[in-house]
Motif scaffolding. Structure first.
Motif, PDB file in Angstrom:
ATOM      1  N   ASN A  89      64.290   8.832  57.402  1.00  0.00           N
ATOM      2  CA  ASN A  89      63.568   9.382  56.266  1.00  0.00           C
ATOM      3  C   ASN A  89      64.480  10.077  55.263  1.00  0.00           C
ATOM      4  OD1 ASN A  89      61.068   8.653  57.422  1.00  0.00           O
ATOM      5  ND2 ASN A  89      61.271  10.394  58.800  1.00  0.00           N
ATOM      6  N   ASN A  90      65.764  10.062  55.500  1.00  0.00           N
ATOM      7  CA  ASN A  90      66.687  10.803  54.669  1.00  0.00           C
ATOM      8  C   ASN A  90      67.892   9.941  54.306  1.00  0.00           C
ATOM      9  OD1 ASN A  90      65.408  13.548  54.665  1.00  0.00           O
ATOM     10  ND2 ASN A  90      65.497  13.121  56.851  1.00  0.00           N
ATOM     11  N   LYS A  91      68.706  10.451  53.401  1.00  0.00           N
ATOM     12  CA  LYS A  91      69.858   9.686  52.932  1.00  0.00           C
ATOM     13  C   LYS A  91      71.136  10.304  53.464  1.00  0.00           C
ATOM     14  CE  LYS A  91      67.503   8.354  48.729  1.00  0.00           C
ATOM     15  NZ  LYS A  91      67.416   8.516  47.289  1.00  0.00           N
ATOM     16  N   PHE A  92      71.938   9.480  54.095  1.00  0.00           N
ATOM     17  CA  PHE A  92      73.236   9.893  54.598  1.00  0.00           C
ATOM     18  C   PHE A  92      74.280   8.958  54.002  1.00  0.00           C
ATOM     19  CE2 PHE A  92      70.300  11.400  57.739  1.00  0.00           C
ATOM     20  CZ  PHE A  92      70.838  12.568  58.226  1.00  0.00           C
ATOM     21  N   LYS A  93      75.373   9.518  53.495  1.00  0.00           N
ATOM     22  CA  LYS A  93      76.496   8.729  53.009  1.00  0.00           C
ATOM     23  C   LYS A  93      77.759   9.357  53.555  1.00  0.00           C
ATOM     24  CE  LYS A  93      75.406   8.964  48.504  1.00  0.00           C
ATOM     25  NZ  LYS A  93      75.594   8.775  47.069  1.00  0.00           N
ATOM     26  N   GLU A 100      78.091  13.197  53.106  1.00  0.00           N
ATOM     27  CA  GLU A 100      77.023  13.694  52.247  1.00  0.00           C
ATOM     28  C   GLU A 100      75.703  13.416  52.929  1.00  0.00           C
ATOM     29  OE1 GLU A 100      76.820  12.516  48.048  1.00  0.00           O
ATOM     30  OE2 GLU A 100      78.833  11.714  48.293  1.00  0.00           O
ATOM     31  N   PHE A 101      74.753  14.326  52.776  1.00  0.00           N
ATOM     32  CA  PHE A 101      73.395  13.983  53.164  1.00  0.00           C
ATOM     33  C   PHE A 101      72.397  14.697  52.271  1.00  0.00           C
ATOM     34  CE2 PHE A 101      74.856  16.963  56.543  1.00  0.00           C
ATOM     35  CZ  PHE A 101      73.997  18.032  56.363  1.00  0.00           C
ATOM     36  N   SER A 102      71.257  14.038  52.099  1.00  0.00           N
ATOM     37  CA  SER A 102      70.145  14.564  51.332  1.00  0.00           C
ATOM     38  C   SER A 102      68.927  14.469  52.223  1.00  0.00           C
ATOM     39  CB  SER A 102      69.955  13.744  50.057  1.00  0.00           C
ATOM     40  OG  SER A 102      68.896  14.263  49.297  1.00  0.00           O
ATOM     41  N   LEU A 103      68.336  15.611  52.545  1.00  0.00           N
ATOM     42  CA  LEU A 103      67.222  15.674  53.478  1.00  0.00           C
ATOM     43  C   LEU A 103      65.926  15.932  52.727  1.00  0.00           C
ATOM     44  CD1 LEU A 103      68.947  18.061  56.019  1.00  0.00           C
ATOM     45  CD2 LEU A 103      68.932  15.567  56.054  1.00  0.00           C
ATOM     46  N   ASN A 104      64.938  15.090  52.957  1.00  0.00           N
ATOM     47  CA  ASN A 104      63.629  15.270  52.350  1.00  0.00           C
ATOM     48  C   ASN A 104      62.784  16.127  53.279  1.00  0.00           C
ATOM     49  OD1 ASN A 104      61.092  15.140  51.272  1.00  0.00           O
ATOM     50  ND2 ASN A 104      61.135  12.941  50.929  1.00  0.00           N
ATOM     51  N   VAL A 105      62.683  17.416  52.985  1.00  0.00           N
ATOM     52  CA  VAL A 105      61.937  18.331  53.848  1.00  0.00           C
ATOM     53  C   VAL A 105      60.444  18.297  53.569  1.00  0.00           C
ATOM     54  CG1 VAL A 105      63.876  19.879  54.262  1.00  0.00           C
ATOM     55  CG2 VAL A 105      62.378  20.310  52.316  1.00  0.00           C
ATOM     56  N   ASN A 152      57.037  21.436  48.249  1.00  0.00           N
ATOM     57  CA  ASN A 152      56.582  20.661  47.094  1.00  0.00           C
ATOM     58  C   ASN A 152      57.482  20.899  45.894  1.00  0.00           C
ATOM     59  OD1 ASN A 152      54.330  19.428  48.336  1.00  0.00           O
ATOM     60  ND2 ASN A 152      53.202  21.337  48.131  1.00  0.00           N
ATOM     61  N   GLU A 153      57.922  22.146  45.708  1.00  0.00           N
ATOM     62  CA  GLU A 153      58.801  22.469  44.582  1.00  0.00           C
ATOM     63  C   GLU A 153      60.263  22.138  44.873  1.00  0.00           C
ATOM     64  OE1 GLU A 153      59.984  26.233  41.674  1.00  0.00           O
ATOM     65  OE2 GLU A 153      58.343  26.448  43.102  1.00  0.00           O
ATOM     66  N   TYR A 154      60.690  22.305  46.135  1.00  0.00           N
ATOM     67  CA  TYR A 154      62.073  22.064  46.531  1.00  0.00           C
ATOM     68  C   TYR A 154      62.092  21.085  47.707  1.00  0.00           C
ATOM     69  CZ  TYR A 154      62.600  26.437  43.950  1.00  0.00           C
ATOM     70  OH  TYR A 154      62.558  27.410  42.995  1.00  0.00           O
ATOM     71  N   PRO A 155      61.855  19.798  47.463  1.00  0.00           N
ATOM     72  CA  PRO A 155      61.728  18.846  48.574  1.00  0.00           C
ATOM     73  C   PRO A 155      63.050  18.414  49.211  1.00  0.00           C
ATOM     74  CG  PRO A 155      61.460  17.710  46.490  1.00  0.00           C
ATOM     75  CD  PRO A 155      61.572  19.183  46.171  1.00  0.00           C
ATOM     76  N   LEU A 156      64.186  18.736  48.596  1.00  0.00           N
ATOM     77  CA  LEU A 156      65.463  18.231  49.115  1.00  0.00           C
ATOM     78  C   LEU A 156      66.417  19.351  49.515  1.00  0.00           C
ATOM     79  CD1 LEU A 156      66.211  15.370  46.564  1.00  0.00           C
ATOM     80  CD2 LEU A 156      65.185  15.159  48.835  1.00  0.00           C
ATOM     81  N   ILE A 157      67.133  19.101  50.609  1.00  0.00           N
ATOM     82  CA  ILE A 157      68.279  19.896  51.016  1.00  0.00           C
ATOM     83  C   ILE A 157      69.468  18.953  50.940  1.00  0.00           C
ATOM     84  CG2 ILE A 157      69.422  21.064  52.940  1.00  0.00           C
ATOM     85  CD1 ILE A 157      66.661  21.928  53.930  1.00  0.00           C
ATOM     86  N   ASN A 158      70.524  19.359  50.233  1.00  0.00           N
ATOM     87  CA  ASN A 158      71.681  18.491  50.036  1.00  0.00           C
ATOM     88  C   ASN A 158      72.954  19.135  50.569  1.00  0.00           C
ATOM     89  OD1 ASN A 158      70.449  16.287  48.415  1.00  0.00           O
ATOM     90  ND2 ASN A 158      70.023  17.970  47.024  1.00  0.00           N
ATOM     91  N   PHE A 159      73.838  18.289  51.105  1.00  0.00           N
ATOM     92  CA  PHE A 159      75.165  18.722  51.530  1.00  0.00           C
ATOM     93  C   PHE A 159      76.171  17.684  51.069  1.00  0.00           C
ATOM     94  CE2 PHE A 159      78.787  18.469  54.404  1.00  0.00           C
ATOM     95  CZ  PHE A 159      79.251  19.773  54.355  1.00  0.00           C
ATOM     96  N   LYS A 160      77.291  18.151  50.528  1.00  0.00           N
ATOM     97  CA  LYS A 160      78.388  17.260  50.144  1.00  0.00           C
ATOM     98  C   LYS A 160      79.694  17.929  50.550  1.00  0.00           C
ATOM     99  CE  LYS A 160      80.435  14.561  46.539  1.00  0.00           C
ATOM    100  NZ  LYS A 160      80.314  13.946  45.245  1.00  0.00           N
ATOM    101  N   SER A 161      80.453  17.236  51.403  1.00  0.00           N
ATOM    102  CA  SER A 161      81.706  17.814  51.873  1.00  0.00           C
ATOM    103  C   SER A 161      82.726  17.892  50.748  1.00  0.00           C
ATOM    104  CB  SER A 161      82.257  17.022  53.054  1.00  0.00           C
ATOM    105  OG  SER A 161      82.621  15.716  52.662  1.00  0.00           O
ATOM    106  N   THR A 162      83.558  18.921  50.817  1.00  0.00           N
ATOM    107  CA  THR A 162      84.632  19.095  49.833  1.00  0.00           C
ATOM    108  C   THR A 162      86.008  19.036  50.486  1.00  0.00           C
ATOM    109  OG1 THR A 162      84.447  21.496  50.050  1.00  0.00           O
ATOM    110  CG2 THR A 162      83.223  20.458  48.246  1.00  0.00           C
TER     111      THR A 162
END
Length: 173
Positions: free
Chosen positions: A30-34, A50-55, A78-88
């Motif tokens: 249900n979520n995006k992982f790269k 990277e990942f984007s989680l649809n909470v 509903n207002e903040y449906p995504l949690i995102n992480f991107k490695s640096t």
């Protein structure tokens, strides 16, 4: 440089847990992982994740047996449906100690976090070689303005300040 592996989104997932009160299991389907990792001699050489989680996905929410708290009690999903992480950056200290640093965004608030990264091992599935990793770290929920619902506090259900973020990531060649 070692062999470059790419993340398998269907087999990767994230667990967000607040001590005693909240568990949200966010499966990869249900979520995006790269991302990718380079592995040489069973050691991580480099990592870019990277990942984007649809909470806001109701199917991915679990409750603890003794409480009714859900992730929506901390985040207006509903207002903040995504949690995102991107490695640096990725830091290899030794064969067993690795740190993945990156930007975590919750409720449009971005903070730099550092996660412990451990190589679990290899497996084969349908003739495809896979490498598994566990990524763990603690985040302070107050850094992301994650306030618990006051009604639960009045009923005596204590919510901890720290959230455990744990990702089980599978990569394939």
């Amino acid at each position: 440089m070692g062999t470059k592996w790419t993340i398998d989104s269907e087999q990767s997932d994230v667990l967000i847990k607040n001590k005693h009160s909240i568990v949200a299991y966010l499966a990869g389907a249900n979520n995006k992982f790269k991302g990718n990792v380079a592995i040489k001699d069973d050691r991580i050489e480099e990592a870019n994740i990277e990942f984007s989680l649809n909470v806001n996905n109701n199917e991915s929410k679990l409750e603890l047996m003794d409480t009714h708290l859900k992730i929506n009690d901390f985040i207006d999903t509903n207002e903040y449906p995504l949690i995102n992480f991107k490695s640096t950056s990725f830091q290899k200290v030794n064969k067993n100690i690795n740190f993945l640093k990156g930007n975590l965004t919750i409720k449009n608030i971005t903070k730099v976090i550092e996660l412990d990264t451990e190589f679990i091992g290899y497996s084969f599935y349908n003739g495809i070689k896979k490498a598994s990793f566990e990524v763990k770290g603690m985040i302070n929920r107050k850094d992301f303005d994650l306030k618990s619902n006051a009604i639960y506090q009045m009923r005596g259900i204590a919510t901890g300040q720290d959230l455990l973020l744990e990702a089980n990531l599978e990569f394939k060649v």
